[in-house]
Every structure is written in structure tokens, then in C-alpha cells.
Write a protein that holds these residues in place. Structure first.
Motif, PDB file in Angstrom:
ATOM      1  N   GLY A 111       0.882  -1.395   0.111  1.00 42.77           N
ATOM      2  CA  GLY A 111       0.184   0.226  -0.312  1.00 42.77           C
ATOM      3  C   GLY A 111       0.452   1.442  -0.006  1.00 42.77           C
ATOM      4  O   GLY A 111       0.130   2.617   0.859  1.00 42.77           O
ATOM      5  N   ARG A 132       0.537  -9.887  -9.197  1.00 40.48           N
ATOM      6  CA  ARG A 132      -0.308 -10.018  -7.606  1.00 40.48           C
ATOM      7  C   ARG A 132       0.314  -9.057  -6.472  1.00 40.48           C
ATOM      8  O   ARG A 132       0.011  -8.251  -6.147  1.00 40.48           O
ATOM      9  CB  ARG A 132      -0.786 -12.030  -7.044  1.00 40.48           C
ATOM     10  N   ALA A 135      -0.144  -6.013  -6.962  1.00 38.53           N
ATOM     11  CA  ALA A 135      -2.210  -4.671  -6.799  1.00 38.53           C
ATOM     12  C   ALA A 135      -1.596  -4.880  -4.947  1.00 38.53           C
ATOM     13  O   ALA A 135      -2.771  -4.461  -4.448  1.00 38.53           O
ATOM     14  CB  ALA A 135      -2.738  -6.619  -7.273  1.00 38.53           C
ATOM     15  N   ARG A 136      -0.370  -5.592  -4.143  1.00 39.85           N
ATOM     16  CA  ARG A 136      -0.532  -5.482  -2.788  1.00 39.85           C
ATOM     17  C   ARG A 136       0.674  -4.314  -2.538  1.00 39.85           C
ATOM     18  O   ARG A 136      -0.042  -3.820  -1.833  1.00 39.85           O
ATOM     19  CB  ARG A 136       0.415  -6.772  -2.024  1.00 39.85           C
ATOM     20  N   LEU A 138       0.853  -0.997  -4.085  1.00 38.06           N
ATOM     21  CA  LEU A 138      -0.233  -0.171  -4.581  1.00 38.06           C
ATOM     22  C   LEU A 138      -0.673   0.312  -3.676  1.00 38.06           C
ATOM     23  O   LEU A 138      -1.801  -0.804  -2.869  1.00 38.06           O
ATOM     24  CB  LEU A 138      -0.685   0.046  -5.877  1.00 38.06           C
ATOM     25  N   PRO A 140      -4.604   2.046  -2.502  1.00 39.27           N
ATOM     26  CA  PRO A 140      -5.791   2.036  -3.118  1.00 39.27           C
ATOM     27  C   PRO A 140      -5.714   3.309  -4.395  1.00 39.27           C
ATOM     28  O   PRO A 140      -5.355   4.584  -3.959  1.00 39.27           O
ATOM     29  CB  PRO A 140      -6.945   2.330  -2.160  1.00 39.27           C
ATOM     30  N   GLY A 194      -6.572  -9.149  -9.898  1.00 42.91           N
ATOM     31  CA  GLY A 194      -7.227  -8.014  -9.131  1.00 42.91           C
ATOM     32  C   GLY A 194      -7.801  -6.595  -9.539  1.00 42.91           C
ATOM     33  O   GLY A 194      -7.882  -5.491  -8.864  1.00 42.91           O
ATOM     34  N   LEU A 195      -7.066  -6.779 -10.257  1.00 36.04           N
ATOM     35  CA  LEU A 195      -6.294  -4.806 -11.370  1.00 36.04           C
ATOM     36  C   LEU A 195      -7.220  -4.659 -12.195  1.00 36.04           C
ATOM     37  O   LEU A 195      -7.897  -5.650 -12.957  1.00 36.04           O
ATOM     38  CB  LEU A 195      -5.126  -4.585 -11.385  1.00 36.04           C
ATOM     39  N   ARG A 265      -5.262  -0.200 -12.462  1.00 36.94           N
ATOM     40  CA  ARG A 265      -5.598   0.086 -11.194  1.00 36.94           C
ATOM     41  C   ARG A 265      -5.984  -0.738 -10.713  1.00 36.94           C
ATOM     42  O   ARG A 265      -6.916  -1.754 -10.327  1.00 36.94           O
ATOM     43  CB  ARG A 265      -6.362   1.860 -11.194  1.00 36.94           C
ATOM     44  N   ARG A 266      -5.139  -0.188  -9.009  1.00 35.37           N
ATOM     45  CA  ARG A 266      -6.002  -0.808  -8.104  1.00 35.37           C
ATOM     46  C   ARG A 266      -7.162  -0.230  -7.636  1.00 35.37           C
ATOM     47  O   ARG A 266      -7.243   0.837  -7.539  1.00 35.37           O
ATOM     48  CB  ARG A 266      -4.654  -1.435  -6.943  1.00 35.37           C
ATOM     49  N   GLU A 267      -8.030  -0.808  -7.447  1.00 41.44           N
ATOM     50  CA  GLU A 267      -9.573   0.036  -7.104  1.00 41.44           C
ATOM     51  C   GLU A 267      -9.219   0.221  -5.532  1.00 41.44           C
ATOM     52  O   GLU A 267      -9.053  -0.030  -5.040  1.00 41.44           O
ATOM     53  CB  GLU A 267     -11.107  -0.855  -7.421  1.00 41.44           C
TER      54      GLU A 267
END
Length: 269
Positions: A111, A132, A135-136, A138, A140, A194-195, A265-267
Motif C-alpha cells: 500500500g 499479484r 496489487a499489494r 500499490l 488504493p 485484481g487490477l 489500477r488498484r481500485e
């Protein structure tokens, strides 16, 4: 046990041994117009920390650095990182930190990143694992950017074919092996992690190469590097020069480089 997916090859840590001086001098820089379009499309509200994976000698990291408080540039090859650090110390941005590490082994606090870039190298890492991790890593709203450009080895101009043919003549093993099944697109890999894909753009830019620049570019590649050519390096260079001059005695070669970026993007939740 090897848990790689079919489209996730493992590349040697010294694949680009001996190429750093050629890479730094002859690889095209990312145009300011491309970086501005990328940042506009990213929609980032803040630009504090960026990470450039597989940074090479820092073309992407240096282009992004003026727009962020800090950039971490990482590559598995110490020679590349040293060349990038040396160039930055002379004339580059002062807010880039350099590290030698495999992208797959990097430890980043979750994050904490606004942007992660990987330039002309997403195909050279274990994409599923990197996506993966990204995604961790980044925050939000942060973005992962797969960016790069076409190269002189793959373009449509007649001289592109000459460069590729001469390399194959001296290094037949450079011909790509047949893939093990159809690889998934970068968008599919990033989405599965998940992006959310938010943009995909291509920006063509004119470029005129000199003969010396094309020879230098060839030596910056893993397949035609001085280390890969070994004792054949001088013969390869002479062949490449004569073949290109036969095509165009003026020694200048025009193309349109296709720069591109894909943003995921990571939501924000």
C-alpha cells in the motif's frame, strides 16, 4: 517444484552482460509527450513514490522521476544498475534510488506505491506473481504501467528485416522458440490479479537512425551483445554495416517507433 505458468519464462541474471554502455547510449528515450499522456491517463491524485521494475539503465525511471517525489529503480543485473546510477549522477534526476534485485524477490511495504512501471520487460518476468505483488504494493487508486516501444528487430521497414537477418545469420539460436501454448495478454494477467484496466494507448514517433546507432542498438540486445557474439563480434559488426549500407548508402534509416502504455489500477475501496 517450478510453479511458473506456461507464459512465465525464467531468464538468466546476466542475460545482458556487457551491454550496459550500449544500452545507456543507444536505446531510445521515452518522449516527454508520451510520459505526459501516461500520467494524464493514470488519473493519479498524488505522485509520491514510484517503482520501476527491470529498470535497465534507467530510461523509464529517469523519464518518470521529474513527476514524483522519489523513484526506486530495480534490476537484477548489477552492471545495468551501475550504469544507470553513474549516468544519473552526471546529468540525470537526483530523486532516483537504485537497487540490484530480481523483481520476483523484491520486498515492498504493501500500500505504499503510487505507480509501478515495467518497460519493455513484462514478458521477461513471472507476470502472474509480479501482478499479484503489484496489487499489494500499490495504494488504493495507484496504477501499474506496462510500457515500452517497438524495436529495430521487429519493425516493418526493409532495414528492420536486414538487421534481424544479419543477427540470425550470426546467432541462429536467437530465433524465438515456439511458445508452450498461447500466452495470455498483459491485460488478462493484470485483471486476474485484481487490477482494473483503465487505458491502453500507442503513440507513434518518427525516428532517424544513423548506422553507428543501429550497430550500437544491436550490441545492446541480449542476442547480439558482444558477450553473446564472442569472437564473432567484429565479423558481425562488419556484416551488419555492409548489409545496411548496401540497402541505403547514405547510412540513415527512418522509422516510426510505436511507443505504448497499458495502465491497470488498484481500485480505491
Amino acid at each position: 517444484m517450478d510453479h511458473r505458468q506456461p507464459d512465465e519464462p525464467a531468464y538468466a541474471r546476466d542475460l545482458y552482460l556487457g551491454t550496459s554502455s550500449y544500452y545507456a547510449r543507444y536505446r531510445p528515450r521515452y518522449p516527454r509527450a508520451m510520459i505526459e499522456r501516461l500520467l494524464l491517463a493514470s488519473g493519479l491524485g498524488r505522485r509520491r513514490r514510484a517503482l520501476d521494475l527491470c529498470c535497465g539503465t534507467g530510461q523509464a525511471a529517469s523519464a518518470l522521476a521529474p513527476h514524483f517525489e522519489s523513484v526506486l529503480a530495480v534490476d537484477q543485473e548489477a552492471e545495468m544498475v551501475a550504469a544507470g546510477r553513474d549516468e544519473a549522477a552526471l546529468s540525470g534526476p537526483s530523486n532516483v534510488a537504485w537497487a540490484v534485485a530480481r523483481a520476483e524477490e523484491l520486498a515492498i511495504t504493501p500500500g505504499t506505491l503510487d505507480l509501478i512501471s515495467i518497460a519493455n520487460a513484462f514478458h521477461r518476468v513471472r507476470r502472474v506473481g509480479i501482478a499479484r505483488r503489484a496489487a499489494r504494493w500499490l495504494r488504493p487508486g495507484g496504477v501499474f504501467v506496462d510500457m515500452g516501444s517497438s524495436t529495430v528487430l521487429t519493425g516493418p521497414e526493409p532495414w528492420h528485416a536486414v538487421v534481424s537477418e544479419v543477427i540470425r545469420r550470426w546467432r541462429p539460436s536467437v530465433a524465438a522458440a515456439a511458445p508452450n501454448g498461447a500466452p495470455r495478454s498483459a491485460a488478462e494477467v493484470l485483471t486476474e490479479a485484481g487490477l482494473v484496466m483503465v487505458d491502453d494507448q500507442e503513440i507513434p514517433m518518427p525516428r532517424r537512425w544513423t548506422l553507428d546507432e543501429l550497430v550500437g542498438f544491436a550490441f545492446s540486445t541480449s542476442g547480439a551483445s558482444p558477450a553473446a557474439m564472442g569472437a564473432s563480434a567484429a565479423g558481425f559488426e562488419a556484416d551488419l554495416r555492409s548489409s545496411l549500407l548496401e540497402l541505403d548508402p547514405a547510412g540513415t534509416y527512418d522509422e516510426r517507433i510505436a511507443y505504448y502504455f497499458r495502465i491497470a489500477r488498484r481500485e480505491a475501496r
